[in-house]
Design a protein around this motif. Structure first.
Motif, PDB file in Angstrom:
ATOM      1  N   TYR A   1       0.447  -1.501   0.043  1.00  0.00           N
ATOM      2  CA  TYR A   1       0.031   0.035  -0.099  1.00  0.00           C
ATOM      3  C   TYR A   1       0.303   1.337  -0.050  1.00  0.00           C
ATOM      4  O   TYR A   1       1.787   1.108  -0.005  1.00  0.00           O
ATOM      5  N   PRO A   2       0.887   2.492  -0.468  1.00  0.00           N
ATOM      6  CA  PRO A   2      -0.764   2.307  -1.265  1.00  0.00           C
ATOM      7  C   PRO A   2      -0.346   3.081  -2.119  1.00  0.00           C
ATOM      8  O   PRO A   2      -0.023   2.910  -3.329  1.00  0.00           O
ATOM      9  N   LEU A   3      -1.418   1.855  -3.270  1.00  0.00           N
ATOM     10  CA  LEU A   3      -0.828   2.089  -4.695  1.00  0.00           C
ATOM     11  C   LEU A   3      -2.328   2.635  -5.528  1.00  0.00           C
ATOM     12  O   LEU A   3      -3.413   2.993  -5.332  1.00  0.00           O
ATOM     13  N   GLY A   4      -1.817   3.122  -6.164  1.00  0.00           N
ATOM     14  CA  GLY A   4      -2.220   4.027  -7.438  1.00  0.00           C
ATOM     15  C   GLY A   4      -2.753   5.012  -7.403  1.00  0.00           C
ATOM     16  O   GLY A   4      -1.985   6.004  -5.979  1.00  0.00           O
ATOM     17  N   ASN A   5      -3.470   5.594  -8.103  1.00  0.00           N
ATOM     18  CA  ASN A   5      -3.312   8.059  -8.280  1.00  0.00           C
ATOM     19  C   ASN A   5      -5.222   7.266  -7.788  1.00  0.00           C
ATOM     20  O   ASN A   5      -6.655   6.561  -7.661  1.00  0.00           O
ATOM     21  N   GLY A   6      -5.295   8.654  -6.680  1.00  0.00           N
ATOM     22  CA  GLY A   6      -7.291   8.778  -6.424  1.00  0.00           C
ATOM     23  C   GLY A   6      -7.486   9.528  -6.587  1.00  0.00           C
ATOM     24  O   GLY A   6      -7.490  10.575  -8.065  1.00  0.00           O
ATOM     25  N   PHE A   7      -9.047   9.783  -6.518  1.00  0.00           N
ATOM     26  CA  PHE A   7      -9.976  11.145  -6.298  1.00  0.00           C
ATOM     27  C   PHE A   7      -9.212  12.506  -6.339  1.00  0.00           C
ATOM     28  O   PHE A   7      -8.665  12.771  -5.378  1.00  0.00           O
ATOM     29  N   SER A   8      -9.787  13.235  -6.725  1.00  0.00           N
ATOM     30  CA  SER A   8      -9.388  14.883  -7.267  1.00  0.00           C
ATOM     31  C   SER A   8      -9.675  16.112  -5.372  1.00  0.00           C
ATOM     32  O   SER A   8      -8.894  16.443  -5.152  1.00  0.00           O
ATOM     33  N   VAL A   9     -10.616  15.234  -4.482  1.00  0.00           N
ATOM     34  CA  VAL A   9     -11.713  15.724  -3.957  1.00  0.00           C
ATOM     35  C   VAL A   9     -11.419  17.632  -4.222  1.00  0.00           C
ATOM     36  O   VAL A   9     -11.544  18.497  -3.774  1.00  0.00           O
ATOM     37  N   GLU A  10     -12.899  17.369  -5.795  1.00  0.00           N
ATOM     38  CA  GLU A  10     -12.460  18.621  -6.448  1.00  0.00           C
ATOM     39  C   GLU A  10     -14.249  18.909  -6.058  1.00  0.00           C
ATOM     40  O   GLU A  10     -15.120  18.031  -6.104  1.00  0.00           O
ATOM     41  N   GLY A  11     -14.456  21.125  -6.396  1.00  0.00           N
ATOM     42  CA  GLY A  11     -15.667  20.989  -6.189  1.00  0.00           C
ATOM     43  C   GLY A  11     -16.644  21.117  -4.692  1.00  0.00           C
ATOM     44  O   GLY A  11     -16.373  21.307  -3.423  1.00  0.00           O
ATOM     45  N   LYS A  12     -17.639  22.533  -4.940  1.00  0.00           N
ATOM     46  CA  LYS A  12     -18.428  23.229  -3.791  1.00  0.00           C
ATOM     47  C   LYS A  12     -19.634  21.980  -3.703  1.00  0.00           C
ATOM     48  O   LYS A  12     -20.144  22.037  -2.919  1.00  0.00           O
ATOM     49  N   ARG A  13     -19.828  21.255  -5.155  1.00  0.00           N
ATOM     50  CA  ARG A  13     -21.113  20.566  -5.062  1.00  0.00           C
ATOM     51  C   ARG A  13     -21.528  19.612  -5.344  1.00  0.00           C
ATOM     52  O   ARG A  13     -21.379  19.069  -6.205  1.00  0.00           O
ATOM     53  N   PRO A  14     -19.660  18.441  -4.751  1.00  0.00           N
ATOM     54  CA  PRO A  14     -20.024  17.430  -5.535  1.00  0.00           C
ATOM     55  C   PRO A  14     -20.669  16.449  -5.230  1.00  0.00           C
ATOM     56  O   PRO A  14     -22.035  16.131  -3.597  1.00  0.00           O
ATOM     57  N   LEU A  15     -21.354  15.062  -6.303  1.00  0.00           N
ATOM     58  CA  LEU A  15     -22.039  14.070  -5.851  1.00  0.00           C
ATOM     59  C   LEU A  15     -21.339  13.226  -5.977  1.00  0.00           C
ATOM     60  O   LEU A  15     -20.390  12.852  -6.933  1.00  0.00           O
ATOM     61  N   LEU A  16     -21.597  11.638  -5.172  1.00  0.00           N
ATOM     62  CA  LEU A  16     -21.006   9.980  -5.311  1.00  0.00           C
ATOM     63  C   LEU A  16     -21.788   9.743  -5.557  1.00  0.00           C
ATOM     64  O   LEU A  16     -22.719   9.686  -4.792  1.00  0.00           O
ATOM     65  N   VAL A  17     -21.262   8.439  -6.948  1.00  0.00           N
ATOM     66  CA  VAL A  17     -21.974   7.275  -7.166  1.00  0.00           C
ATOM     67  C   VAL A  17     -21.223   6.467  -6.901  1.00  0.00           C
ATOM     68  O   VAL A  17     -20.485   6.073  -7.572  1.00  0.00           O
ATOM     69  N   GLY A  18     -22.278   5.359  -5.393  1.00  0.00           N
ATOM     70  CA  GLY A  18     -21.813   3.946  -6.171  1.00  0.00           C
ATOM     71  C   GLY A  18     -22.207   3.607  -5.790  1.00  0.00           C
ATOM     72  O   GLY A  18     -23.774   3.331  -5.688  1.00  0.00           O
ATOM     73  N   GLY A  19     -22.285   1.648  -6.686  1.00  0.00           N
ATOM     74  CA  GLY A  19     -22.954   1.033  -7.081  1.00  0.00           C
ATOM     75  C   GLY A  19     -22.451  -0.443  -6.165  1.00  0.00           C
ATOM     76  O   GLY A  19     -21.159  -0.970  -6.332  1.00  0.00           O
ATOM     77  N   GLY A  20     -23.046  -1.412  -5.212  1.00  0.00           N
ATOM     78  CA  GLY A  20     -22.025  -2.758  -4.773  1.00  0.00           C
ATOM     79  C   GLY A  20     -21.078  -2.281  -4.400  1.00  0.00           C
ATOM     80  O   GLY A  20     -21.334  -1.418  -3.342  1.00  0.00           O
ATOM     81  N   ALA A  21     -19.712  -3.202  -4.749  1.00  0.00           N
ATOM     82  CA  ALA A  21     -18.847  -3.191  -3.295  1.00  0.00           C
ATOM     83  C   ALA A  21     -18.224  -1.588  -3.969  1.00  0.00           C
ATOM     84  O   ALA A  21     -16.978  -1.309  -3.350  1.00  0.00           O
ATOM     85  N   GLY A  22     -18.192  -0.916  -5.329  1.00  0.00           N
ATOM     86  CA  GLY A  22     -17.822   0.202  -6.247  1.00  0.00           C
ATOM     87  C   GLY A  22     -18.289   1.104  -4.797  1.00  0.00           C
ATOM     88  O   GLY A  22     -17.908   2.174  -5.126  1.00  0.00           O
ATOM     89  N   THR A  23     -18.981   0.860  -3.466  1.00  0.00           N
ATOM     90  CA  THR A  23     -19.398   1.974  -2.764  1.00  0.00           C
ATOM     91  C   THR A  23     -18.123   2.530  -2.036  1.00  0.00           C
ATOM     92  O   THR A  23     -18.133   3.136  -0.943  1.00  0.00           O
ATOM     93  N   ALA A  24     -16.955   1.221  -1.356  1.00  0.00           N
ATOM     94  CA  ALA A  24     -16.475   1.136  -1.132  1.00  0.00           C
ATOM     95  C   ALA A  24     -15.503   2.267  -0.626  1.00  0.00           C
ATOM     96  O   ALA A  24     -14.833   3.151   0.162  1.00  0.00           O
ATOM     97  N   PRO A  25     -14.495   2.735  -2.041  1.00  0.00           N
ATOM     98  CA  PRO A  25     -13.953   3.769  -1.953  1.00  0.00           C
ATOM     99  C   PRO A  25     -14.661   4.965  -1.804  1.00  0.00           C
ATOM    100  O   PRO A  25     -13.736   6.329  -0.980  1.00  0.00           O
TER     101      PRO A  25
END
Length: 253
Positions: free
Chosen positions: A94-118
């Protein structure tokens, strides 16, 4: 900086039939972890499983030197990991890969199934910037959305299920709040879901990031089994992603 470390399991939680959670603790000081990064875990004492398994990082507590791994039971490797108990050691790269940018003042996070994890760690990182995101989770049924309530601490939680067993009935893209006025969208989950989210973002001119789930083996870009065609050539999802701007992916949407 990547590390190979023996973490100790300090908590194990079964989440229905298909998922479980492992909270693991670093023996010293844990490396900083971006939301959307992942780990490669060793599966010991198994004749069937030779390679490590890539697992999304669900939650991070830097003060306690712990991270939580949300794991879906899908094959021999994850079934073997499901046998682990509190006190056992788990060897992790760990830690591997590149992550999300954490940008925006009004963000929407959309997850499905195991994709809710991060998305839980991502929501917490938004909170640290003074932003409470809208979090939209979806699944075929309520029991296939492994984690729900913790998200409500960090944002406005919305749920969609195909059968209507929780939240609104239908896919996440059919939710009544999906088309609200957002300035950034981050999504992880089944590829058809992410493609639909990305197409919507493109049509509305909203910045978007998708976390790809290509098959990974090494986690460091050596085996080339997770290569993705992009406008800048072929890139390894494990090393250059897993998070990408979908507009940079060739023939993806």
């Amino acid at each position: 900086m990547k590390q190979i470390t023996d973490f100790r399991i300090v908590e194990r939680l079964q989440l229905g039939e298909h998922y479980f959670m492992l909270k693991v603790q670093h023996p010293d000081t844990m490396q900083p972890i971006q939301p959307g990064q992942f780990v490669e875990v060793e599966v010991k004492d198994s004749r069937e499983v030779m390679l490590r398994r890539p697992i999304s990082i669900h939650d991070v507590d830097a003060m306690a030197n712990t991270m939580s791994l949300l794991i879906q039971i899908v094959g021999n490797g994850t079934r073997k990991l499901a046998e682990l108990k509190v006190g056992d050691k788990l060897n992790i790269i760990y830690p591997l890969g590149n992550g999300f940018s954490v940008e925006g003042k009004r963000p929407l996070l959309v997850g499905g199934g195991a994709g809710t994890a991060p998305l839980l760690h991502l929501a917490k990182c938004y909170n640290e910037k003074g932003v409470r995101p809208v979090i939209l989770l979806g699944g075929r049924t309520a029991d296939l959305i492994p984690v729900k309530e913790p998200f409500a601490q960090y944002g406005e939680l919305l749920i969609a299920t195909d059968d209507g067993s929780m939240g609104e009935k239908g896919m996440v893209t059919q939710h009544s709040r999906f088309a609200d006025d957002y300035d950034h969208i981050a999504t992880c989950g089944p590829t058809p879901m992410m493609k639909a989210v990305a197409r919507h973002a493109k049509e509305k001119g909203i910045a978007c990031e998708v976390s790809l789930e290509n098959m990974m083996a090494c986690g460091i870009g050596a085996c080339l089994c997770c290569v993705q065609d992009t406008q800048e050539g072929h890139k390894c999802v494990c090393k250059d992603g897993p998070v990408f701007d979908p507009l940079t992916l060739n023939n993806w949407m």
